[in-house]
Design an enzyme around this catalytic site. Structure first.
Site, mmCIF file in Angstrom:
data_model
loop_
_atom_site.group_PDB
_atom_site.id
_atom_site.type_symbol
_atom_site.label_atom_id
_atom_site.label_comp_id
_atom_site.label_asym_id
_atom_site.label_seq_id
_atom_site.Cartn_x
_atom_site.Cartn_y
_atom_site.Cartn_z
ATOM 1 N N VAL A 1 -11.537 -0.405 5.215
ATOM 2 C CA VAL A 1 -12.556 -1.329 4.723
ATOM 3 C C VAL A 1 -12.830 -1.136 3.319
ATOM 4 O O VAL A 1 -13.137 -0.245 2.982
ATOM 5 C CB VAL A 1 -13.942 -0.741 5.544
ATOM 6 C CG1 VAL A 1 -15.111 -1.450 5.100
ATOM 7 C CG2 VAL A 1 -13.763 -0.952 6.971
ATOM 8 N N VAL B 1 0.772 -1.438 -0.043
ATOM 9 C CA VAL B 1 -0.038 -0.051 -0.110
ATOM 10 C C VAL B 1 0.799 1.270 -0.093
ATOM 11 O O VAL B 1 0.537 2.198 -0.656
ATOM 12 C CB VAL B 1 -1.052 0.032 1.041
ATOM 13 C CG1 VAL B 1 -1.796 1.394 1.145
ATOM 14 C CG2 VAL B 1 -1.822 -1.305 1.306
ATOM 15 N N LYS C 1 -13.556 -5.665 9.591
ATOM 16 C CA LYS C 1 -14.191 -4.492 8.781
ATOM 17 C C LYS C 1 -15.651 -4.263 9.262
ATOM 18 O O LYS C 1 -16.210 -3.471 9.135
ATOM 19 C CB LYS C 1 -13.878 -4.939 7.427
ATOM 20 C CG LYS C 1 -12.525 -4.681 6.846
ATOM 21 C CD LYS C 1 -12.144 -5.635 5.687
ATOM 22 C CE LYS C 1 -10.825 -5.640 5.249
ATOM 23 N NZ LYS C 1 -10.519 -6.466 4.232
HETATM 24 N N1 LIG Z 1 -2.394 -5.030 0.923
HETATM 25 C C1 LIG Z 1 -3.901 -4.641 0.694
HETATM 26 O O1 LIG Z 1 -4.402 -4.975 -0.397
HETATM 27 C C2 LIG Z 1 -4.440 -4.136 1.796
HETATM 28 C C3 LIG Z 1 -3.704 -3.690 2.872
HETATM 29 N N2 LIG Z 1 -4.409 -2.968 3.906
HETATM 30 C C4 LIG Z 1 -3.492 -2.508 5.194
HETATM 31 O O2 LIG Z 1 -2.628 -1.794 4.858
HETATM 32 C C5 LIG Z 1 -1.481 -2.128 5.866
HETATM 33 C C6 LIG Z 1 -0.217 -2.337 4.987
HETATM 34 O O3 LIG Z 1 -0.502 -3.456 4.183
HETATM 35 P P1 LIG Z 1 0.590 -3.939 2.991
HETATM 36 O O4 LIG Z 1 1.211 -2.650 2.397
HETATM 37 O O5 LIG Z 1 0.012 -4.999 2.427
HETATM 38 O O6 LIG Z 1 1.798 -4.241 3.996
HETATM 39 P P2 LIG Z 1 3.317 -4.971 3.590
HETATM 40 O O7 LIG Z 1 3.791 -6.227 4.383
HETATM 41 O O8 LIG Z 1 3.354 -4.764 2.067
HETATM 42 O O9 LIG Z 1 3.750 -3.450 3.994
HETATM 43 C C7 LIG Z 1 4.121 -3.130 5.278
HETATM 44 C C8 LIG Z 1 5.361 -2.055 5.349
HETATM 45 O O10 LIG Z 1 5.696 -1.591 6.657
HETATM 46 C C9 LIG Z 1 7.117 -1.794 7.086
HETATM 47 N N3 LIG Z 1 6.980 -2.179 8.655
HETATM 48 C C10 LIG Z 1 6.261 -3.144 8.987
HETATM 49 N N4 LIG Z 1 6.571 -3.330 10.099
HETATM 50 C C11 LIG Z 1 7.293 -2.411 10.394
HETATM 51 C C12 LIG Z 1 7.946 -1.987 11.755
HETATM 52 N N5 LIG Z 1 7.871 -2.684 12.856
HETATM 53 N N6 LIG Z 1 8.961 -1.115 11.526
HETATM 54 C C13 LIG Z 1 9.094 -0.433 10.325
HETATM 55 N N7 LIG Z 1 8.617 -0.634 9.414
HETATM 56 C C14 LIG Z 1 7.810 -1.681 9.440
HETATM 57 C C15 LIG Z 1 7.539 -2.765 6.100
HETATM 58 O O11 LIG Z 1 8.957 -2.418 5.714
HETATM 59 P P3 LIG Z 1 9.821 -3.411 4.796
HETATM 60 O O12 LIG Z 1 9.407 -2.858 3.518
HETATM 61 O O13 LIG Z 1 11.213 -2.841 4.960
HETATM 62 O O14 LIG Z 1 9.840 -4.801 5.317
HETATM 63 C C16 LIG Z 1 6.650 -2.504 4.757
HETATM 64 O O15 LIG Z 1 7.300 -1.528 4.126
HETATM 65 C C17 LIG Z 1 -1.999 -2.996 6.684
HETATM 66 O O16 LIG Z 1 -2.619 -2.617 7.991
HETATM 67 C C18 LIG Z 1 -3.035 -3.704 5.913
HETATM 68 O O17 LIG Z 1 -3.972 -4.723 6.536
HETATM 69 C C19 LIG Z 1 -5.714 -2.293 3.745
HETATM 70 C C20 LIG Z 1 -6.376 -2.529 2.712
HETATM 71 C C21 LIG Z 1 -5.801 -3.564 1.582
HETATM 72 N N1 LIG Z 2 -6.164 -8.967 3.080
HETATM 73 C C1 LIG Z 2 -7.100 -8.083 2.837
HETATM 74 C C2 LIG Z 2 -6.668 -6.721 2.248
HETATM 75 C C3 LIG Z 2 -7.428 -5.506 2.411
HETATM 76 O O1 LIG Z 2 -8.100 -5.421 3.502
HETATM 77 C C4 LIG Z 2 -8.068 -9.055 1.815
HETATM 78 O O2 LIG Z 2 -7.870 -9.793 1.060
HETATM 79 O O3 LIG Z 2 -9.167 -7.979 1.477
HETATM 80 NA NA NA Z 3 -12.769 1.784 1.578
#
Ligand SMILES: NC(=O)C1=CN([C@@H]2O[C@H](COP(=O)(O)OP(=O)(O)OC[C@H]3O[C@@H](n4cnc5c(N)ncnc54)[C@H](OP(=O)(O)O)[C@@H]3O)[C@@H](O)[C@H]2O)C=CC1
Ligand SMILES: N[C@@H](CC=O)C(=O)O
Ligand code: NA
Length: 431
Positions: free
Chosen positions: A132, A14, A205
């Site tokens: 959500v 994201v 959600k």
């Molecule tokens: N993926 C999706 O389609 C969706 C995701 N979400 C929500 O969005 C959020 C992010 O999801 P997503 O992008 O998929 O997750 P990712 O695992 O792809 O990315 C997480 C990022 O956060 C960094 N990170 C994680 N933990 C730490 C920490 N303790 N300290 C510093 N940096 C940290 C990671 O660093 P590094 O890159 O160095 O590992 C990475 O860049 C979550 O809450 C998820 O539930 C919501 C809707 C849809």
């Molecule tokens: N893991 C979730 C990501 C978005 O919230 C999904 O599959 O819908």
């Molecule tokens: Na939304």
């Protein structure tokens, strides 16, 4: 304002999308808010990792204080996930008078009310549209678009991963494990997909949606949850044969002052608007007393769709900054929480059981149902290839959850019943 500075916590699926949307839509953002948007710092776990987006390495940090304590950062965008550590960061950001935009449903489903109240005390915005149904503007739809109505039903396919799995299993006959790993590669699934397939992600959600839609504080523990891990190919085939489609459905229903909220694999009649929502797409069906039926449809997961919701929330914050009205948009729930008892929760049910193939078995099963006030919409019996056994598959008419649980327990006690193989809630068709 000369420019608005943003600090990002997380630069994964994201976060990378957020950087791309900000870069690619800079002209549109400038037009909407009247100044450029600049990403000042991004917190990551590993600085030297290969990323989906090119960023200057000097932007990256492993020290959260580089974002949280930088006085020049106006907005903190949280897209790193996890709960307790992240809660601490967001409290710190709000206390530093920074506005927050988050995509984190795990966090908002548990600490949402607390964080919203801290935001309000600090006259900061806290927006969470991406948490959500990814790119679908459903929270805004409930909060603004339907602000004047009384919502009585919210039904949603709110998890992209499980919808992708069920679609590919039913329509392409693919295996559960194969489709799950594709959903992980495509970035829909959570880092640990247990919450997706176990229904917890949808439950989070639904807690957020029902709190907003019913103006009542619904906690995660109030949501009854069942995931898709036990759904079998046979169940999908019977669903199709009966004219239904299996979906993981979040169902929130208000009758008078009481509500029920649950998440479970559900057989939806094929004419139901949610039954044709396939792959990673999400949709939320909302019924309001005045507006009637509405449906919000779109991509519920993935980098750019989710990032669109995040950046739109940022635009909301920036507009409020220009008007000087930040920290006024959260609405305190109006009603005390009242949950329905099992005797007040009614639905139809699908049931598949293995029985002794002999005279009188079907009639003892039928009498167990009728004794508990339930009758059948559909029933069929197939001989099983081995032994003298048969498979009975049926769909009931509406029955209370209390009575349905009694029926299951009494069926289990019948010596002719060898096992209840599966049960699912059923939506639509004749009641
Ligand atoms: N993926 C999706 O389609 C969706 C995701 N979400 C929500 O969005 C959020 C992010 O999801 P997503 O992008 O998929 O997750 P990712 O695992 O792809 O990315 C997480 C990022 O956060 C960094 N990170 C994680 N933990 C730490 C920490 N303790 N300290 C510093 N940096 C940290 C990671 O660093 P590094 O890159 O160095 O590992 C990475 O860049 C979550 O809450 C998820 O539930 C919501 C809707 C849809
Ligand atoms: N893991 C979730 C990501 C978005 O919230 C999904 O599959 O819908
Ligand atoms: Na939304």
């Amino acid at each position: 304002m000369e420019s608005i500075s943003v600090g990002i916590l997380g630069l994964g699926t994201v976060g990378s999308g957020v950087v791309k949307v900000i870069e690619n839509h800079q002209d549109k953002l400038f037009h909407q808010i009247g100044c450029p948007v600049e990403i000042k710092k991004a917190l990551v776990k590993e600085v030297n990792k290969t990323r989906d987006v090119e960023v200057d390495l000097s932007l990256l940090t492993q020290n959260p204080n580089d974002v949280l304590l930088d006085p020049e950062i106006d907005i903190v965008v949280e897209v790193m996930g996890s709960v307790e550590e992240t809660r601490g960061y967001l409290v710190q950001a709000l206390e530093q008078k920074k506005h927050v935009v988050t995509a984190n449903k795990d966090l908002m489903a548990v600490h949402g009310p607390e964080l919203l109240s801290i935001a309000e005390k600090n006259q900061c915005d806290l927006f969470y549209e991406a948490s959500v149904a990814g790119g679908i503007p459903i929270l805004r739809g409930l909060k603004d678009g339907l602000a004047s109505d009384r919502i009585t039903k919210i039904m949603g396919i709110v998890n992209g991963t499980t919808n992708f799995i069920l679609t590919k299993m039913s329509k392409e006959g693919r295996s559960y494990d194969d489709v799950l790993s594709e959903a992980q590669q495509l970035g829909f699934a959570e880092a640990d997909p247990t919450a997706d397939v176990g229904g917890l992600d949808s439950a989070r959600k639904m807690a957020i949606l029902s709190t907003l839609g019913f103006s009542m504080n619904i906690d995660l523990d109030d949501v009854q949850v069942e995931g898709i891990t036990e759904v079998t190919e046979e169940d999908l085939q019977y669903a199709e044969q009966f004219g239904y489609t299996m979906k993981l459905i979040g169902n929130a229903h208000r009758q008078g002052t009481k509500v029920e909220v649950n998440v479970e694999p559900t057989l939806l009649v094929n004419t139901h608007p949610l039954s044709s929502v396939d792959d990673e797409y999400n949709a939320v069906y909302v019924y309001g007393e005045a507006v009637g039926e509405t449906m919000f449809y779109g991509p519920g997961a993935g980098s750019l769709p989710t990032a669109t919701a995040v950046v739109s929330d940022m635009v909301g914050v920036m507009r409020n900054m220009r008007l000087g009205v930040n920290g006024n948009s959260s609405v305190i729930p109006e009603f005390p929480k009242q949950l329905k008892g099992k005797e007040e929760i009614y639905s139809k049910h699908f049931l598949r059981l293995h029985v002794e193939d002999e005279v009188g078995v079907l009639s003892s099963i039928t009498s167990t149902f009728s004794k508990n006030g339930a009758s059948f919409e559909k029933v069929l019996q197939n001989p099983l290839p081995s032994e003298k056994r048969a498979e009975i598959v049926l769909i009931t008419h509406q029955v209370s959850l209390e009575n349905f649980e009694k029926i299951l327990s009494e069926l289990n006690d019948l010596t002719a019943v060898h096992g209840i193989k599966s049960t699912y809630r059923v939506e639509g068709g004749k009641s």
